[in-house]
Scaffold this motif. Structure first.
Motif, PDB file in Angstrom:
ATOM      1  N   GLU A 111      31.200  56.523  38.688  1.00 41.80           N
ATOM      2  CA  GLU A 111      32.712  56.418  37.682  1.00 41.80           C
ATOM      3  C   GLU A 111      33.358  55.042  37.950  1.00 41.80           C
ATOM      4  OE1 GLU A 111      35.352  59.401  38.934  1.00 41.80           O
ATOM      5  OE2 GLU A 111      36.911  58.856  37.509  1.00 41.80           O
ATOM      6  N   PRO A 112      33.671  54.281  37.260  1.00 40.87           N
ATOM      7  CA  PRO A 112      34.285  53.170  37.773  1.00 40.87           C
ATOM      8  C   PRO A 112      35.664  53.318  38.225  1.00 40.87           C
ATOM      9  CG  PRO A 112      33.634  52.916  35.372  1.00 40.87           C
ATOM     10  CD  PRO A 112      33.450  54.419  35.769  1.00 40.87           C
ATOM     11  N   CYS A 113      36.010  52.633  39.317  1.00 38.01           N
ATOM     12  CA  CYS A 113      37.147  52.872  39.972  1.00 38.01           C
ATOM     13  C   CYS A 113      38.431  52.417  39.308  1.00 38.01           C
ATOM     14  CB  CYS A 113      36.888  52.208  41.262  1.00 38.01           C
ATOM     15  SG  CYS A 113      37.124  50.275  41.557  1.00 38.01           S
ATOM     16  N   SER A 114      39.414  53.093  39.716  1.00 39.61           N
ATOM     17  CA  SER A 114      40.699  53.151  39.170  1.00 39.61           C
ATOM     18  C   SER A 114      41.809  52.477  40.091  1.00 39.61           C
ATOM     19  CB  SER A 114      41.062  54.640  38.590  1.00 39.61           C
ATOM     20  OG  SER A 114      41.270  55.459  39.795  1.00 39.61           O
ATOM     21  N   GLY A 147      41.312  48.670  46.036  1.00 42.28           N
ATOM     22  CA  GLY A 147      40.858  48.645  47.407  1.00 42.28           C
ATOM     23  C   GLY A 147      40.790  47.292  47.876  1.00 42.28           C
ATOM     24  N   ARG A 148      39.424  47.094  48.424  1.00 35.93           N
ATOM     25  CA  ARG A 148      39.110  45.724  48.810  1.00 35.93           C
ATOM     26  C   ARG A 148      39.238  44.966  47.470  1.00 35.93           C
ATOM     27  NH1 ARG A 148      35.985  48.657  53.379  1.00 35.93           N
ATOM     28  NH2 ARG A 148      35.702  50.063  51.577  1.00 35.93           N
ATOM     29  N   THR A 149      38.911  45.482  46.352  1.00 32.53           N
ATOM     30  CA  THR A 149      38.948  44.792  44.779  1.00 32.53           C
ATOM     31  C   THR A 149      39.585  45.560  43.870  1.00 32.53           C
ATOM     32  OG1 THR A 149      36.766  46.075  44.477  1.00 32.53           O
ATOM     33  CG2 THR A 149      36.344  44.318  45.685  1.00 32.53           C
ATOM     34  N   ASN A 166      30.996  51.941  51.636  1.00 31.56           N
ATOM     35  CA  ASN A 166      31.087  51.990  50.114  1.00 31.56           C
ATOM     36  C   ASN A 166      29.709  52.665  49.775  1.00 31.56           C
ATOM     37  OD1 ASN A 166      33.538  51.009  49.747  1.00 31.56           O
ATOM     38  ND2 ASN A 166      32.795  49.093  48.967  1.00 31.56           N
ATOM     39  N   PRO A 167      29.400  53.046  48.291  1.00 34.51           N
ATOM     40  CA  PRO A 167      28.437  53.679  47.575  1.00 34.51           C
ATOM     41  C   PRO A 167      27.351  52.394  47.302  1.00 34.51           C
ATOM     42  CG  PRO A 167      30.177  53.892  46.095  1.00 34.51           C
ATOM     43  CD  PRO A 167      30.862  53.216  47.568  1.00 34.51           C
ATOM     44  N   PRO A 168      25.867  52.868  47.052  1.00 33.64           N
ATOM     45  CA  PRO A 168      25.282  51.799  46.128  1.00 33.64           C
ATOM     46  C   PRO A 168      25.665  52.155  44.725  1.00 33.64           C
ATOM     47  CG  PRO A 168      24.013  53.677  47.082  1.00 33.64           C
ATOM     48  CD  PRO A 168      25.425  53.839  47.604  1.00 33.64           C
ATOM     49  N   VAL A 169      25.756  51.104  44.019  1.00 29.86           N
ATOM     50  CA  VAL A 169      26.209  51.442  42.409  1.00 29.86           C
ATOM     51  C   VAL A 169      25.561  50.449  41.820  1.00 29.86           C
ATOM     52  CG1 VAL A 169      28.071  51.546  40.707  1.00 29.86           C
ATOM     53  CG2 VAL A 169      28.515  52.373  43.227  1.00 29.86           C
ATOM     54  N   GLY A 170      25.140  50.745  40.525  1.00 31.62           N
ATOM     55  CA  GLY A 170      24.548  49.720  39.752  1.00 31.62           C
ATOM     56  C   GLY A 170      24.927  49.784  38.449  1.00 31.62           C
ATOM     57  N   LEU A 182      41.049  58.742  45.826  1.00 28.92           N
ATOM     58  CA  LEU A 182      41.669  57.517  45.106  1.00 28.92           C
ATOM     59  C   LEU A 182      41.257  57.593  43.636  1.00 28.92           C
ATOM     60  CD1 LEU A 182      41.779  55.042  48.046  1.00 28.92           C
ATOM     61  CD2 LEU A 182      43.656  56.577  47.246  1.00 28.92           C
ATOM     62  N   VAL A 183      40.103  57.994  43.523  1.00 22.95           N
ATOM     63  CA  VAL A 183      39.526  58.019  42.190  1.00 22.95           C
ATOM     64  C   VAL A 183      39.418  59.337  41.526  1.00 22.95           C
ATOM     65  CG1 VAL A 183      37.659  56.781  40.830  1.00 22.95           C
ATOM     66  CG2 VAL A 183      38.239  55.639  42.987  1.00 22.95           C
ATOM     67  N   ALA A 184      38.348  59.992  41.652  1.00 19.87           N
ATOM     68  CA  ALA A 184      38.035  61.281  41.391  1.00 19.87           C
ATOM     69  C   ALA A 184      38.667  61.742  40.005  1.00 19.87           C
ATOM     70  CB  ALA A 184      38.908  62.281  42.626  1.00 19.87           C
ATOM     71  N   PRO A 212      32.454  42.118  45.563  1.00 22.22           N
ATOM     72  CA  PRO A 212      32.837  42.841  43.827  1.00 22.22           C
ATOM     73  C   PRO A 212      31.929  44.121  43.718  1.00 22.22           C
ATOM     74  CG  PRO A 212      32.734  40.435  43.739  1.00 22.22           C
ATOM     75  CD  PRO A 212      32.151  40.621  45.096  1.00 22.22           C
ATOM     76  N   HIS A 213      32.292  44.883  42.868  1.00 18.55           N
ATOM     77  CA  HIS A 213      31.774  46.186  42.556  1.00 18.55           C
ATOM     78  C   HIS A 213      30.579  45.781  41.395  1.00 18.55           C
ATOM     79  CE1 HIS A 213      35.014  48.913  43.948  1.00 18.55           C
ATOM     80  NE2 HIS A 213      34.432  48.383  44.861  1.00 18.55           N
ATOM     81  N   ALA A 214      29.781  46.629  41.147  1.00 18.79           N
ATOM     82  CA  ALA A 214      28.613  46.536  40.195  1.00 18.79           C
ATOM     83  C   ALA A 214      29.073  45.887  38.890  1.00 18.79           C
ATOM     84  CB  ALA A 214      27.825  47.943  39.975  1.00 18.79           C
TER      85      ALA A 214
END
Ligand code: AOF
Ligand code: ZN
Length: 343
Positions: free
Chosen positions: A67-70, A73-75, A18-22, A100-102, A43-45
């Motif tokens: 970009e927030p995911c849509s 996935g695991r979450t 996964n990417p590092p996201v803040g 899957l997001v894009a 969980p995501h950022a």
């Protein structure tokens, strides 16, 4: 967004694949929530930032480095979480290249009536996410070549395995990079000569990168220090790696360096710190597989010694030029960095 990038940086080296996201959430002129993605599966950022903000997320602005995911996935999708929390505006640094997001994350927010701005501090975010983006877009890790050389361009004295070229500040910086990149790669020559530990030392809260050893003949000592948990042996398809396999080492077989790199991406490695020696570095440079260069130059002279690269030689007009060059002094040493590829 600068704060969100600083949050994201706390996950560097820990989130692959996964990417590092803040994410930070701002209500009026008050920062009400912040969070970062700590590792894949967690969980995501946005989720951590929303938790911190609670009811104060309603009507607020969220700054997110990706970009927030849509997707589920695991979450579950972060876009839905932002909508449910009543966020009014979302500012995004960079779109998510994950097919899957894009763009679907941004679309989902806009469809819910949220104002979305994309592209704020995008270049910094993309650099920070280079490992993730490289693995997703190119199917291979982001490769950072690192070495330290004397003023006469030598990385080691002749017939002498150890002996540091650069000073303590350069060393400290290298340790930070080891903490931030997914893997550290060396060739079998370096493994045999130095028996390097390839660990992160002196970084508070630091973690060790995954050791990757390029050893075509699988002739390296399976008891070398580099073979800790998670270590990968990259070797030829027909090499006899029975001793390494018996020692529990992950064996990645490849018939070329590009193949080897796709194999590493398949193991969830997004970024690699390539620390040498000259044979491995030269092969990577010659095949155009180095994406970023970080070189220390130290004010000392050896007269003769090992060069960082052994060839093949290029004519001056074909010299490989770095882009986005930075120059920094670290005590007595000079750090020069730059890119050979865009991300
Ligand atoms: C976000 N915020 O903090 C991160 C995102 O398996 P999952 O659920 O963890 O989903 C992983 C994918 O989600 C990853 O490939 C990338 O596209 C995105 N990562 N997205 O909104 C985050 N880490
Ligand atoms: Zn998400």
């Amino acid at each position: 967004m600068t704060l969100a990038l600083a949050e994201a940086a706390r996950g560097l080296g820990r989130t692959a694949p996964n990417p590092p996201v803040g994410c930070v959430i701002v209500q009026g002129d008050e920062l009400v929530g912040r969070g970062f993605h700590p590792r894949a599966g967690e969980p995501h950022a946005e989720v951590f930032a929303l938790q911190g903000a609670g009811e104060r997320a309603r009507g607020a602005t969220a700054y997110v480095t990706l970009e927030p995911c849509s997707h589920h996935g695991r979450t579950p999708p972060c876009a839905d979480a932002l909508i449910a929390a009543g966020v009014r505006r979302v500012v995004v640094a960079a779109l998510d290249p994950n097919p899957l997001v894009a763009g679907r994350g941004v679309q989902r927010l806009r469809d819910a009536g949220i104002e979305v701005t994309v592209g704020v501090l995008e270049a910094g975010a993309v650099r920070q996410q280079a490992g993730f983006r490289s693995a997703v877009v190119r199917g291979r890790p982001w490769v950072v070549a690192k070495y330290a050389m004397t003023l006469d361009g030598k990385v080691a004295a002749l017939n002498e395995a150890n002996g540091a070229v650069s000073g303590p500040q350069a060393r400290e910086r290298t340790m930070r990079w080891r903490d931030e990149l997914d893997a550290i790669a060396v060739g079998s020559g370096t493994l045999g000569l130095d028996d390097p530990a390839l660990t992160t030392r002196g970084v508070p809260g630091g973690r060790d990168p995954r050791p990757v050893v390029f050893d075509r003949r699988a002739a390296s000592d399976p008891q070398a220090r580099a073979w800790r948990d998670g270590a990968v042996l990259v070797t030829a398809p027909d090499a006899d790696a029975a001793a390494h396999e018996a020692a529990g080492i992950t064996v990645q077989r490849a018939s070329s360096l590009p193949d080897a790199l796709s194999g590493l991406a398949g193991l969830g490695i997004g970024s690699v710190l390539l620390e040498g020696g000259p044979t491995l570095l030269s092969a990577f440079f010659a095949q155009g597989l180095v994406d970023e260069v970080r070189v220390f130059v130290s004010p000392n002279l050896l007269g003769a010694g090992l060069s960082p690269l052994t060839g093949p030689a290029r004519p001056m007009h074909e010299a490989q030029a770095l882009r986005d060059v930075t120059v920094e002094t670290l005590g007595p040493d000079v750090l020069i960095t730059g890119l050979l590829h865009d991300i």
